[in-house]
Design a protein around this motif. Structure first.
Motif, short mmCIF file in Angstrom:
data_model
loop_
_atom_site.label_atom_id
_atom_site.label_comp_id
_atom_site.label_asym_id
_atom_site.label_seq_id
_atom_site.Cartn_x
_atom_site.Cartn_y
_atom_site.Cartn_z
N ALA A 114 7.57 9.37 -0.06
CA ALA A 114 6.56 8.44 -0.56
C ALA A 114 7.12 7.03 -0.53
CB ALA A 114 6.15 8.80 -1.98
N GLN A 115 6.37 6.12 0.07
CA GLN A 115 6.70 4.70 0.07
C GLN A 115 5.76 4.02 -0.92
OE1 GLN A 115 9.22 3.64 1.88
NE2 GLN A 115 9.50 5.25 3.39
N LEU A 116 6.30 3.46 -2.00
CA LEU A 116 5.47 2.87 -3.05
C LEU A 116 5.74 1.38 -3.18
CD1 LEU A 116 5.99 5.60 -5.82
CD2 LEU A 116 4.21 5.50 -4.06
N GLY A 117 4.69 0.64 -3.56
CA GLY A 117 4.85 -0.80 -3.73
C GLY A 117 3.95 -1.36 -4.80
N LEU A 118 4.13 -2.64 -5.08
CA LEU A 118 3.38 -3.30 -6.14
C LEU A 118 1.90 -3.46 -5.82
CD1 LEU A 118 5.91 -6.13 -7.10
CD2 LEU A 118 5.43 -4.03 -8.38
N ASP A 119 1.53 -3.28 -4.54
CA ASP A 119 0.12 -3.42 -4.19
C ASP A 119 -0.70 -2.16 -4.51
OD1 ASP A 119 1.55 -2.05 -2.32
OD2 ASP A 119 0.58 -2.94 -0.57
N ASP A 120 -0.03 -1.10 -4.99
CA ASP A 120 -0.73 0.11 -5.45
C ASP A 120 -0.14 0.50 -6.80
OD1 ASP A 120 -2.14 2.41 -5.82
OD2 ASP A 120 -1.46 3.41 -3.99
N PRO A 121 -0.40 -0.32 -7.85
CA PRO A 121 0.24 -0.08 -9.15
C PRO A 121 -0.14 1.24 -9.79
CG PRO A 121 -1.48 -1.75 -9.33
CD PRO A 121 -1.29 -1.49 -7.87
N GLU A 122 -1.34 1.75 -9.51
CA GLU A 122 -1.77 3.00 -10.14
C GLU A 122 -0.92 4.18 -9.68
OE1 GLU A 122 -5.81 5.76 -10.44
OE2 GLU A 122 -5.97 3.66 -9.87
N ILE A 133 10.77 2.79 -3.45
CA ILE A 133 9.96 1.81 -4.17
C ILE A 133 10.35 0.40 -3.72
CG2 ILE A 133 9.37 0.85 -6.43
CD1 ILE A 133 9.96 3.57 -7.64
N SER A 134 9.36 -0.36 -3.28
CA SER A 134 9.59 -1.75 -2.93
C SER A 134 8.92 -2.64 -3.98
CB SER A 134 9.00 -2.06 -1.55
OG SER A 134 9.07 -3.45 -1.30
N LEU A 135 9.69 -3.58 -4.53
CA LEU A 135 9.16 -4.52 -5.52
C LEU A 135 8.88 -5.87 -4.89
CD1 LEU A 135 11.36 -3.62 -8.61
CD2 LEU A 135 9.10 -2.77 -8.00
N MET A 185 0.84 -1.19 0.00
CA MET A 185 0.00 0.00 0.00
C MET A 185 0.87 1.24 0.00
SD MET A 185 -2.94 1.07 2.75
CE MET A 185 -3.89 2.56 2.48
N SER A 186 0.52 2.25 -0.81
CA SER A 186 1.30 3.47 -0.86
C SER A 186 1.14 4.25 0.44
CB SER A 186 0.84 4.33 -2.04
OG SER A 186 1.10 3.68 -3.26
N ALA A 209 1.95 6.19 -11.95
CA ALA A 209 1.80 7.63 -12.17
C ALA A 209 3.07 8.38 -11.78
CB ALA A 209 0.61 8.15 -11.39
N ILE A 210 3.63 8.05 -10.62
CA ILE A 210 4.83 8.75 -10.17
C ILE A 210 6.04 8.37 -11.01
CG2 ILE A 210 6.45 8.96 -8.24
CD1 ILE A 210 4.11 8.98 -6.35
N CYS A 211 6.16 7.09 -11.36
CA CYS A 211 7.28 6.67 -12.22
C CYS A 211 7.20 7.33 -13.59
CB CYS A 211 7.30 5.14 -12.35
SG CYS A 211 7.82 4.28 -10.87
N HIS A 212 5.98 7.44 -14.15
CA HIS A 212 5.82 8.13 -15.44
C HIS A 212 6.22 9.59 -15.32
CE1 HIS A 212 4.17 9.67 -19.15
NE2 HIS A 212 3.40 10.49 -18.46
#
Length: 315
Positions: A9-17, A96-98, A1-2, A21-24
């Motif tokens: 910002a802590q981002l992960g695969l469980d919030d792909p949207e 980012i955690s994968l 969960m982001s 968006a941030i990676c783009h």
């Protein structure tokens, strides 16, 4: 969960949207140049275009993409020819955690302590003082003001030297074992008005054990803090750095970098009814450059002093 706390910002695969968006938004060299500029100060679209030698339309499009992804913010302000859109960085760090999400919920307790909720102010020396959301608390440069009842509403505390001690409720050792602690707060050095560079060695101690020292590079000013109230002078300290200290079974870490070999088992948590957290500038520090500590209504980060405790139940 982001998870977005302050400017991290802590981002992960469980919030792909959100992750996509941030990676783009950060995938374009032009947009990365914009982020680099805004790391120094807030700028209008015209100033960004001029600094990067871009057409206004290109700069405006870059700002639009970054704002939509939530990595910058914009605010309309009066300009020489009507209004201008002032752009500021919303995020300073993206982690980012994968790893695949863990199905079992994390067992942790989170505490939030007002920065004025300290139990002891030890060795405080001027320059020093406290400010609330609307006015000063007590008298400036008078350490006795640190024990006024109004201190609990403080949103900014500053001192040249000394420690503040906070006491948090302990996890009951009869039923649980503590695996890790995390402490986070916004802070910077303390100089007359504000100054860069202005180094200060800020120490954090838990239950009498020093986790390490962070050397703050400056007393931050030059722009108003995102949360700093309008009554506070623009010529004074405005914002700080969000620092995250962690202790676990392998040692102590500051912003994910190891700073000492003090481990969670070294803190002797079991005999205590509370967890003592001390923040300050030691008298014997190499750089005695003071401390500014920010609450949730001052600076850049909407948080007070936070403590998170990770635990497990005894089998």
């Amino acid at each position: 969960m982001s998870d977005i706390q302050g400017k991290i910002a802590q981002l992960g695969l469980d919030d792909p949207e959100t992750l996509a968006a941030i990676c783009h938004a950060l995938s374009s060299p032009i947009r990365l140049d914009v982020m680099r500029l805004l790391g120094r100060k807030s700028m209008s679209i015209g100033e960004i275009a001029e600094a990067l030698d871009l057409p206004m339309s290109t700069a405006a499009l870059a700002v639009q993409v970054l704002k939509k992804a939530g990595v910058i913010t914009t605010e309309n302000q009066p300009g020489m020819r009507g209004t201008m859109k002032l752009c500021s960085r919303r995020l300073d760090r993206v982690n980012i955690s994968l790893d695949l999400p863990d199905d079992s919920p994390e067992q942790s307790i989170a505490y939030s302590m007002p920065i004025g909720g300290y139990s002891m102010a030890e060795g405080v020396k001027p320059t020093c003082g406290l400010a609330g959301a609307n006015t000063l608390i007590g008298m400036m440069d008078v350490p006795a003001s640190f024990y006024l009842p109004e201190r609990f509403s403080a949103q900014l505390i500053w001192m040249q030297q000394g420690f503040l001690e906070y006491r948090f409720s302990a996890v009951d050792p009869l039923y649980t074992g503590v695996d890790w602690l995390e402490i986070s707060f916004e802070a910077c050095s303390e100089a007359p008005m504000y100054r860069d560079p202005w180094k200060s060695d800020i120490a954090v101690e838990v239950n009498g054990k020093r986790l390490g020292i962070w050397t703050s590079p400056c007393d931050c000013g030059g722009r108003r803090g995102i949360l700093t109230p309008e009554w506070w002078s623009e010529s004074s300290t405005q914002f700080g750095f969000l620092k995250i200290w962690r202790v676990d079974g392998s040692g102590s870490y500051l912003d994910n970098q190891k700073i000492s070999d003090v481990r969670i088992q070294d803190l002797a948590l079991d005999p205590y009814h509370y967890i003592s957290v001390r923040i300050g500038v030691p008298a014997d520090a190499e750089n005695v450059g003071g401390l500014n500590l920010f609450g949730e209504k001052f600076g850049d980060y909407p948080q007070a002093l936070k403590l998170r405790v990770g635990y497990h139940f005894h089998g």
